[in-house]
Design a protein around this motif. Structure first.
Motif, PDB file in Angstrom:
ATOM      1  N   ARG A 231       0.842  -1.205   0.000  1.00 34.35           N
ATOM      2  CA  ARG A 231       0.000   0.000   0.000  1.00 34.35           C
ATOM      3  C   ARG A 231       0.877   1.255   0.000  1.00 34.35           C
ATOM      4  O   ARG A 231       1.998   1.252   0.528  1.00 34.35           O
ATOM      5  CB  ARG A 231      -0.968   0.017   1.175  1.00 34.35           C
ATOM      6  CG  ARG A 231      -0.317   0.094   2.526  1.00 34.35           C
ATOM      7  CD  ARG A 231      -1.375   0.333   3.582  1.00 34.35           C
ATOM      8  NE  ARG A 231      -0.789   0.392   4.895  1.00 34.35           N
ATOM      9  CZ  ARG A 231      -1.305   1.034   5.914  1.00 34.35           C
ATOM     10  NH1 ARG A 231      -2.435   1.687   5.780  1.00 34.35           N
ATOM     11  NH2 ARG A 231      -0.712   1.045   7.090  1.00 34.35           N
ATOM     12  N   ALA A 252      -2.333  -0.885  -3.118  1.00 30.83           N
ATOM     13  CA  ALA A 252      -3.545  -0.208  -2.641  1.00 30.83           C
ATOM     14  C   ALA A 252      -3.157   1.236  -2.341  1.00 30.83           C
ATOM     15  O   ALA A 252      -2.064   1.499  -1.835  1.00 30.83           O
ATOM     16  CB  ALA A 252      -4.048  -0.878  -1.376  1.00 30.83           C
ATOM     17  N   ARG A 253      -4.061   2.166  -2.706  1.00 32.82           N
ATOM     18  CA  ARG A 253      -3.741   3.590  -2.484  1.00 32.82           C
ATOM     19  C   ARG A 253      -4.587   4.131  -1.343  1.00 32.82           C
ATOM     20  O   ARG A 253      -5.787   3.889  -1.312  1.00 32.82           O
ATOM     21  CB  ARG A 253      -4.022   4.375  -3.769  1.00 32.82           C
ATOM     22  CG  ARG A 253      -2.957   4.156  -4.804  1.00 32.82           C
ATOM     23  CD  ARG A 253      -3.445   4.530  -6.176  1.00 32.82           C
ATOM     24  NE  ARG A 253      -4.162   3.428  -6.799  1.00 32.82           N
ATOM     25  CZ  ARG A 253      -4.845   3.516  -7.936  1.00 32.82           C
ATOM     26  NH1 ARG A 253      -4.922   4.672  -8.557  1.00 32.82           N
ATOM     27  NH2 ARG A 253      -5.441   2.462  -8.440  1.00 32.82           N
ATOM     28  N   GLU A 254      -3.952   4.849  -0.461  1.00 35.07           N
ATOM     29  CA  GLU A 254      -4.680   5.418   0.689  1.00 35.07           C
ATOM     30  C   GLU A 254      -4.445   6.915   0.782  1.00 35.07           C
ATOM     31  O   GLU A 254      -3.293   7.366   0.775  1.00 35.07           O
ATOM     32  CB  GLU A 254      -4.210   4.774   1.992  1.00 35.07           C
ATOM     33  CG  GLU A 254      -5.020   3.542   2.337  1.00 35.07           C
ATOM     34  CD  GLU A 254      -4.558   2.897   3.629  1.00 35.07           C
ATOM     35  OE1 GLU A 254      -4.318   3.628   4.609  1.00 35.07           O
ATOM     36  OE2 GLU A 254      -4.427   1.659   3.624  1.00 35.07           O
TER      37      GLU A 254
END
Ligand SMILES: O=C(O)C(=O)C[C@]1(C(=O)O)C=C[C@@H](O)C=C1
Length: 383
Positions: A231, A252-254
């Motif tokens: 991420r 995954a992008r946060e």
């Protein structure tokens, strides 16, 4: 139709002070504690009173109302102390000395020497003002692009971190800082609508702009490899600007509040599989490795920042000025067409329009134009 214009953004009275939404930062957890709306809310008692002057006139079928924010005076005190920010614990600058402290006035002690002294000419001299650097609020923590933009806009300034855009607006309004530098648009990601909305809600004036080339890096803990990342955290604009690279990496992008905050978080979390999109300066500050460099989708990635102040600048006649105008339209057939005709018929060149949803079903439009001091042209022709 209501039209608000000027080299500044003018604020309808009804929209004074947006809601305070604050996430306090734990001073023990972070190296740098940005100024937050909470800390500013604490100092609300010492807010300034601004005077608003209202001018209105009409043109056929469309009534136009211009509300100008005028002079500010009547301060109480800026000597607010806060547990969240070191900023407020600074010595008073000569600028602060120009405000009148009512904390002293309330003291009943007979210690005459401790009473507030009347202002003298020396308090107001330029020399006194220049002994301390200009304090410039930006959103984010040290290492954020906004910090770099603040330094580019005001070299040698003291850049003051704020946790939210709103905190930066309020810090200027409450005289905790002198200016704010906030992003308005990015060449890849487009307009930053939140700041246009805040311009409507607050009483600051646009006094300049600065463009910053944004060069993103993929950061990780020392020893981490980009292939091992699961991420990646960053500001939503930064994630959008690196879409291609991040999709290829399959991470995954946060979204978090700012790029440097993401780097700080990665350093604190200490997970080898978590990375951040941020600047090389953020890597340096938070002790991270640069796993990939220049990861933005477009090499010419530029963000435009607005320089905001309490006082407007007076446009001169000898060179072009960029003028920002915001107006809201009530629903109806052809209202936008009629509004734009106002400019077209006066040969005023609009360079950008940003539609946003206003209050009570009105469409609010920011138009940004480059010409001679247009607002004067408007004023003269429309009277
Ligand atoms: O997060 C940061 O470092 C910021 O300064 C914010 C911000 C933005 O709001 O657009 C500024 C420049 C880049 O476009 C990415 C993020």
């Amino acid at each position: 139709m209501a039209l608000y214009f000027g080299p500044a953004i003018l604020t309808p009275k009804s929209r004074k002070f947006g809601k305070l939404q604050s996430t306090e930062l734990d001073p023990n957890k972070f190296h740098h504690n940005p100024l937050s709306t909470a800390s500013i809310a604490k100092s609300r008692d010492s807010a300034f009173v601004y005077n608003a002057e209202k001018i209105s006139w009409s043109i056929p079928k469309v009534s136009i109302c211009v509300q100008m924010i005028g002079a500010h005076q009547q301060s109480t005190s800026v000597s607010v102390r806060s547990q969240w920010t070191g900023l407020l614990e600074h010595e008073h600058t000569p600028w602060d000395a120009l405000t009148v402290s009512n904390t002293h006035a309330m003291t009943t002690s007979c210690d005459v020497l401790s009473l507030t002294k009347p202002l003298s000419v020396t308090n107001c001299s330029n020399k006194a003002r220049h002994t301390s650097p200009l304090r410039v609020a930006y959103q984010g923590v040290p290492g954020a692009y906004s910090e770099a933009a603040a330094s580019k806009a005001y070299p040698n300034c003291e850049a003051v971190p704020c946790d939210q855009f709103e905190a930066a607006f309020e810090a200027v309004e409450l005289w905790l800082v002198d200016r704010a530098v906030l992003p308005a648009e990015n060449s890849l990601g487009g307009s930053i609508h939140r700041n246009y909305d805040l311009l409507l809600r607050h009483r600051l004036h646009i006094v300049g702009e600065v463009q910053l080339a944004v060069h993103h890096c993929l950061l990780g803990l020392p020893g981490a490899k980009k292939e091992d990342l699961c991420r990646v955290l960053s500001h939503p604009q930064a994630l959008a600007q690196c879409e291609n690279t991040l999709v290829k990496l399959g991470v995954a992008r946060e979204a978090v509040d700012d790029t440097a905050g993401a780097a700080q978080f990665v350093a604190t979390l200490n997970h080898m599989d978590t990375g951040a999109v941020a600047s090389s300066r953020a890597a340096e500050i938070y002790g991270l490795d640069i796993l990939a460099d220049g990861i933005q989708d477009d090499l010419d990635n530029v963000t435009r920042f607005l320089m905001l102040a309490r006082e407007p600048i007076i446009p001169r006649n000898d060179r072009p000025f960029k003028t920002s105008i915001v107006f809201s339209l009530e629903e109806g057939p052809g209202v936008l067409f009629k509004a734009l005709a106002v400019f077209a018929l006066r040969n005023i060149n609009l360079t950008k329009m940003i539609p946003t949803m206003g209050l009570q079903n009105t469409l609010t439009i920011f138009s940004i134009s480059i010409l001679k001091p247009q607002w004067r042209i408007l004023e003269h022709k429309m009277h």
